[in-house]
Design an enzyme around this catalytic site. Structure first.
Site, PDB file in Angstrom:
ATOM      1  N   GLU A 133       0.798  -1.229   0.000  1.00 38.58           N
ATOM      2  CA  GLU A 133       0.000   0.000   0.000  1.00 38.58           C
ATOM      3  C   GLU A 133       0.828   1.276   0.000  1.00 38.58           C
ATOM      4  O   GLU A 133       0.330   2.337  -0.368  1.00 38.58           O
ATOM      5  CB  GLU A 133      -0.933   0.041   1.222  1.00 38.58           C
ATOM      6  CG  GLU A 133      -1.986  -1.031   1.256  1.00 38.58           C
ATOM      7  CD  GLU A 133      -1.657  -2.096   2.273  1.00 38.58           C
ATOM      8  OE1 GLU A 133      -2.381  -2.207   3.274  1.00 38.58           O
ATOM      9  OE2 GLU A 133      -0.655  -2.810   2.060  1.00 38.58           O
ATOM     10  N   ASN A 134       2.075   1.191   0.461  1.00 37.90           N
ATOM     11  CA  ASN A 134       2.878   2.415   0.506  1.00 37.90           C
ATOM     12  C   ASN A 134       3.563   2.711  -0.830  1.00 37.90           C
ATOM     13  O   ASN A 134       4.331   3.657  -0.928  1.00 37.90           O
ATOM     14  CB  ASN A 134       3.910   2.357   1.636  1.00 37.90           C
ATOM     15  CG  ASN A 134       4.908   1.229   1.476  1.00 37.90           C
ATOM     16  OD1 ASN A 134       4.541   0.135   1.079  1.00 37.90           O
ATOM     17  ND2 ASN A 134       6.167   1.479   1.789  1.00 37.90           N
TER      18      ASN A 134
END
Length: 222
Positions: free
Chosen positions: A48-49
């Site tokens: 997700e980052n």
């Protein structure tokens, strides 16, 4: 009672990831699944980052702390890896571009509801990206111990903890069995040969559907 280790549960879940899949693994225990991806199959792991196609953990002492996953653990990159903005990463999730998400769980209900971000009023909330993942990925599975540390069922008729998502889980890989969620019921697919159906049912907080053929859950020593 014999049960699978976390490594063995992760190994079993990895065997069901189809070749060429785009995959997101939850923080912590689910990250282990990447270690056991079958040779000869391609999986493109997403975080997700903002990384796509990261690889194995680096050797100790060789970490580059500018390269971390969503759990703040050092990763390596595979050829063709890409970096992008956090918002673009979630656009991938919400846009339905992930084939598989594999998450941990505090509770899973027989209708597919998932509770995995809070243990209640005294727990520390940790939502992360799970609420997006459970409704953005095409298939969402859970890896978990079958019971809590004090022996209470984690597979239940209805969740009592705050929900992460509603009717979102389709398969559970536990320390005792592999179960599908179909028609609002837990359907047993595989179980450890050492546990009886009666004992497994006693450790499950909802009625199991037992088809005519239930496979032995066989995994390597890890």
């Amino acid at each position: 009672m014999q049960k699978l280790s976390n490594n063995q549960i992760a190994w079993r879940a990895a065997q069901d990831i189809a070749d060429g899949s785009y995959v997101n693994l939850g923080i912590g225990f689910p990250e282990k699944v990447a270690q056991y991806h079958p040779e000869g199959r391609v999986a493109i792991f997403h975080t997700e980052n903002g990384i796509l196609n990261f690889g194995e953990s680096p050797a100790k002492g060789e970490e580059d702390w500018d390269l971390i996953n969503a759990g703040k653990k050092a990763v390596t990159l595979k050829p063709g890896a890409a970096f992008f903005h956090h918002a673009d990463s979630f656009a991938m999730v919400r846009g339905g571009h992930l084939d598989v998400a594999i998450l941990g769980a505090y509770e899973v209900a027989e209708n597919g509801d998932l509770a995995n971000w809070s243990t209640g009023p005294k727990g520390v909330p940790a939502v992360g990206g799970a609420m997006d993942l459970v409704h953005g990925a095409k298939r969402v599975a859970v890896i978990t111990d079958h019971v809590t540390r004090d022996g209470k069922p984690k597979l239940v008729k209805r969740c009592t903890l705050p929900l992460t998502g509603v009717a979102c889980i389709t398969r559970v890989y536990s320390s005792l069995a592999v179960l599908d969620i179909e028609g609002g019921r837990f359907v047993l697919r595989e179980k450890l040969p050492s546990i009886s159906l009666e004992e497994l049912q006693s450790l499950t907080g909802a009625e199991l559907v037992v088809p005519e053929t239930v496979l032995d859950l066989i995994v390597p020593e890890l």
